[in-house]
Structures are given as structure tokens and as C-alpha cells.
Design an enzyme around this catalytic site. Structure first.
Site, mmCIF file in Angstrom:
data_model
loop_
_atom_site.group_PDB
_atom_site.id
_atom_site.type_symbol
_atom_site.label_atom_id
_atom_site.label_comp_id
_atom_site.label_asym_id
_atom_site.label_seq_id
_atom_site.Cartn_x
_atom_site.Cartn_y
_atom_site.Cartn_z
ATOM 1 N N LYS A 131 0.868 -1.175 0.000
ATOM 2 C CA LYS A 131 0.000 0.000 0.000
ATOM 3 C C LYS A 131 0.903 1.223 0.000
ATOM 4 O O LYS A 131 2.047 1.160 0.459
ATOM 5 C CB LYS A 131 -0.868 0.021 1.265
ATOM 6 C CG LYS A 131 -2.161 0.759 1.094
ATOM 7 C CD LYS A 131 -3.207 -0.127 0.473
ATOM 8 C CE LYS A 131 -4.479 0.612 0.179
ATOM 9 N NZ LYS A 131 -5.565 -0.327 -0.150
ATOM 10 N N ASP A 171 -6.964 4.141 -4.577
ATOM 11 C CA ASP A 171 -7.605 3.989 -3.273
ATOM 12 C C ASP A 171 -8.231 5.365 -3.021
ATOM 13 O O ASP A 171 -8.473 6.113 -3.995
ATOM 14 C CB ASP A 171 -6.565 3.583 -2.195
ATOM 15 C CG ASP A 171 -7.212 3.056 -0.915
ATOM 16 O OD1 ASP A 171 -7.592 1.881 -0.890
ATOM 17 O OD2 ASP A 171 -7.358 3.817 0.059
#
Ligand code: GLU
Length: 451
Positions: A131, A171
Site C-alpha cells: 500500500k 484507493d
């Protein structure tokens, strides 16, 4: 340490995590949720513990932090911070989204990357977990400013990623526009057109259904849970938080299955549309959010519905709740209210939207509760399918991708049921998802030696 006692196992492991990662509360929360559901399994299967698999899985393979300088339209210089947490590559190249939001920090990226490892494992596709992103705030920035930031961000990130190494995606705060600017910059730097990012536009390597996949997948998962109880979304009142990509397509799929979505929200407040958000209103939301980049209160003004400033949707009576905004957006009191109002199912479209206490309230009340790593895995699953199509240099039809997405969500549901069934028959989807996701990664790590 009494390794025979699951509670003690969890406490001992967590004290190590807290000492090693001081102050990283979101990371502690994500790890605790996993460890406490895995502890019994770990005691029954001591090999994983002997090989320190959990200690290895909670230590990122690599953390990259970097300076991102850029100039705004008035020529002012800004410095943001870029991150990429490459957590685990045991079952495939690192994979996971980029979040651009002023609230981010290392703890948040580590929690997200840790969740991503298990989530990606559940999809059954060959993807490791990562991430990243930045504390850059795309809100109220011009397209030119967003492009300037994305180009600077990718100038550094490009050294660390690649179609066989690490494949980022979107995201919160990173959608098609940002992916486009970053892809363009990567291509210039590398002189290479490759599947280095997912969530690309149709026509330049993107997959059909990728924008829809997280929202659709979350509703497919909720429907699977209900179907198992001989029930369905049809006729159900559904509260949804958020109003971005995940929430929009959750509304679309709830409508498709005959349910009634009644709420949406953003960081300023919640709209409550008692009559239901229909297809036409949803088109307006997409225009408002994706094109005008406006605020959700404009929906309340346009349609004359209730607007709760600075409030979340959880006090609205519903049968099903789909938190699709961000982490820790349902607290313990809100979980109580949902249960008291008769909510029978919660499926997490966002990552870790329920606090630790809220999650335990849902599990104690024995309502259907799908954690994000299972319920929202459809997004990264279709990212995996985008990588496959890029490798094969072809594009599948909407129907083909949607069919594969449905199969993946159904398979994840099966795995959760198989691993999460408790003595009284209640399905603890948190436990099921954690065990199923863990075993595949752990076995790959063992096979690959001390990595
Ligand atoms: N950000 C999404 C997630 O939380 C998608 C990641 C991806 O497509 O790589 O799973």
C-alpha cells in the site's frame, strides 16, 4: 509463556508488536484483529510459530518514504511525503492501492498493506500485498496541480515498481485521473508501455468492470451471506457511507438486486433519502462527485431530502449496512444503534471501517459481519484480472470479467464459511477470512525458505 492459551498467545504477540511499532495504533488494530482469530489455529499448528511466520508477516519486506516537491498554479512550492509499504511478496508481485489523503501516516499504510496481503491471498490470484500514497490532498486542486503532483510522485516511485515487482492502483483520493497522470509519467521515464498500474482507462490497458468491482463485489458478498440464510438483498433497506467509487457502485448493485439504498455521505455529512436513491439520482451522484467534484449536501438541496451535518449514516434504521468510506467509521455506540435498529448484516466496502469494539459488538450479537478483506476484495481481484489481460495483451468483455468477479466473491465466501464456522453454527467471517488468507501466504513463505 503458556502457548496453549489463545488469549495469552495474543497478548504476548501484541506486546511485541506494540513495543516494535510504537504509536502505530491503526497497525496494532489490524494485527490484533488477525492474531486473536488465528491464535487457536497457531497453537494447533505449531510449525508456523516455530518458523516465526507471524513475526515475519508483520514486518514489511520494505518501506519506502520519499520527498514529493511540486508547484501549484500560482508558482508556490509544496513538499509532500510519499510512501510505499511493500509488505509481502510470497505469492506474487506486491499489489495494492495508493491513497492520497492529508490524514495518512506510516501506521495507516502499514495497516492497509497488512490487510492487503491477506485480502489478495483470498482472491486466489497471484498477488502479494502493498500500500502507498501521500499526504497530498487532491480536494480543491486544479487538474494541472494534480498532474504536477502525480508526475513528481511517480518520478520517485517509478524506481521501486514494475509489472513484475509492484503494481499500484487507486484507493481514496486516487481514481482514473490520477492513475492516468502517473501512468503517463512512468511511461516517459521508462520508455515502456506495461501493466505497471491497474485502474487504467479503457482503451489504454484498463479492464472493464474495474471501476465497479469493489462496490459490486461488496454487495455480491452480502448477497452470498444472506442467501446462505435463505434471504437476500431484495426488499432490504440499505445504508451506505461514502460517495466515492465504492459507494456509488454499491448503490448500483443494491438497486440491481432489488434493495433500497437510502444514504450516502462524505467528510462533511450524510444524506438520508427515505424514498431510496434510484438510478436517476445515482447518475446525479456520479456527475456531482466524479465530474463536478462537489459535496454530498448538494444532493440534499437538489432532492429536498434530510442532511445530517458532520454525522455518519449509522443511526438510520436499516436491514443491511455497507460502510464504504474509510477506517474506523463505525464506533462501538454506532454498532449498538445498528443492532438495536434491527440491522442483520454488515459488509465492509472500506478497509477496517469498524473499530475493534464495533466489530466485537457485531460478532457478539451474531449478526452477519463481513470484514473488508473478504467483502471488498473484488476491487483488487479485478485489478489482478487487469494484470492478466495486460500480460496476454487482450481485453475481456464486461460479461466475462463480471462472471469471474462473481465466482471469486463466491469462492471467498465459501472459504470464510469453511474456516469460520463456530460450534453453534455461527459463521465468524473475520476468523474465516484471516485463516484462509494466512495459510496460503504462510505456506508460500515456508516453501521459499527464510524470507
Ligand atoms: N485500494 C483497493 C483495495 O483496498 C484496490 C487495490 C488494487 O486494486 O490494487 O483493495
Amino acid at each position: 509463556m503458556n502457548k496453549k492459551d489463545p488469549k495469552q498467545f495474543t497478548e504476548d504477540f501484541m506486546s511485541g508488536i506494540i513495543a516494535r511499532n510504537p504509536g502505530e495504533v491503526e497497525f496494532h488494530q489490524a494485527v490484533l484483529e488477525v492474531i486473536e482469530t488465528l491464535s487457536e489455529f497457531m497453537i494447533r499448528n505449531p510449525r508456523y510459530n516455530q518458523l516465526k511466520i507471524l513475526e515475519r508477516m508483520t514486518e514489511p519486506e520494505r518501506v519506502i518514504m520519499f520527498r514529493v516537491p511540486w508547484t501549484d498554479d500560482s508558482g508556490n512550492i509544496h513538499i509532500n511525503r510519499g510512501y510505499r509499504v511493500e509488505m509481502n511478496s510470497a505469492i506474487g508481485p506486491y499489489k495494492g492501492g495508493l491513497r492520497f489523503h492529508p490524514s495518512v501516516n506510516l501506521s495507516i499504510y502499514k495497516f492497509l498493506a497488512f490487510e492487503q496481503v491477506l485480502k489478495n491471498s483470498l482472491t486466489s490470484l497471484p498477488m502479494g500485498g502493498a500500500k502507498g500514497g501521500s499526504d497530498f490532498d487532491p480536494k480543491n486542486k486544479s487538474d494541472n496541480e494534480v498532474m504536477s503532483f502525480c508526475q513528481s510522485f511517480m518520478t520517485e516511485l517509478s524506481r521501486h515498481i514494475g509489472p513484475y515487482t509492484d503494481v499500484p492502483a487507486g484507493d481514496i483520493g486516487v481514481g482514473g485521473r490520477e492513475i492516468g497522470y502517473m501512468f503517463g509519467q512512468y511511461k516517459r521515464l521508462r520508455n515502456e508501455f506495461s501493466g505497471v498500474l491497474t485502474g487504467k482507462g479503457i482503451g489504454w490497458g484498463g479492464s472493464l468492470i474495474r471501476p465497479e468491482s469493489t462496490g459490486y463485489g461488496t454487495v455480491y458478498f452480502a448477497e452470498e451471506m444472506l442467501n446462505r440464510k435463505s434471504d437476500s438483498i431484495r426488499g432490504k433497506t440499505v445504508t451506505i457511507s461514502g460517495s466515492g467509487n465504492v459507494a456509488q457502485f454499491a448503490v448500483e448493485e443494491v438497486l440491481d438486486l432489488g434493495g433500497k439504498p437510502v444514504s450516502l455521505s462524505d467528510s462533511n455529512g450524510t444524506i438520508y433519502d427515505k424514498d431510496g436513491i434510484d438510478g436517476e439520482k445515482l447518475e446525479y451522484v456520479k456527475f456531482l462527485k466524479n465530474v463536478c467534484r462537489g459535496r454530498i449536501y448538494e444532493y440534499a438541496e437538489k432532492y429536498g431530502v434530510e442532511y445530517y451535518e458532520n454525522k455518519r449514516p449509522w443511526s438510520i434504521p436499516c436491514d443491511v449496512a455497507l460502510p464504504c468510506a474509510t477506517q474506523n467509521e463505525i464506533n462501538s455506540e454506532e454498532a449498538d444503534i445498528l443492532i438495536k435498529n434491527g440491522c442483520i448484516a454488515v459488509a465492509e466496502g472500506a478497509n477496517m471501517p469498524s473499530t475493534y469494539e464495533a466489530e466485537h459488538k457485531f460478532l457478539d450479537a451474531k449478526i452477519l459481519f463481513a470484514p473488508g478483506k473478504a467483502a471488498n476484495a473484488g476491487g483488487v481481484a479485478v485489478s489482478g484480472l487487469e494484470m492478466t489481460q495486460n500480460s496476454m495483451r487482450l481485453s475481456w468483455t464486461r460479461e466475462e470479467v463480471d462472471k469471474k468477479l462473481k465466482t471469486i466473491m463466491r469462492d471467498i465466501h465459501h472459504m470464510c464459511v469453511a474456516q469460520g464456522k463456530e460450534k453453534d453454527g455461527y459463521i465468524n467471517y473475520v476468523k474465516g477470512a484471516n485463516i484462509a488468507g494466512f495459510v496460503k501466504v504462510a505456506n508460500a513463505m515456508i516453501a521459499q525458505g527464510l524470507v
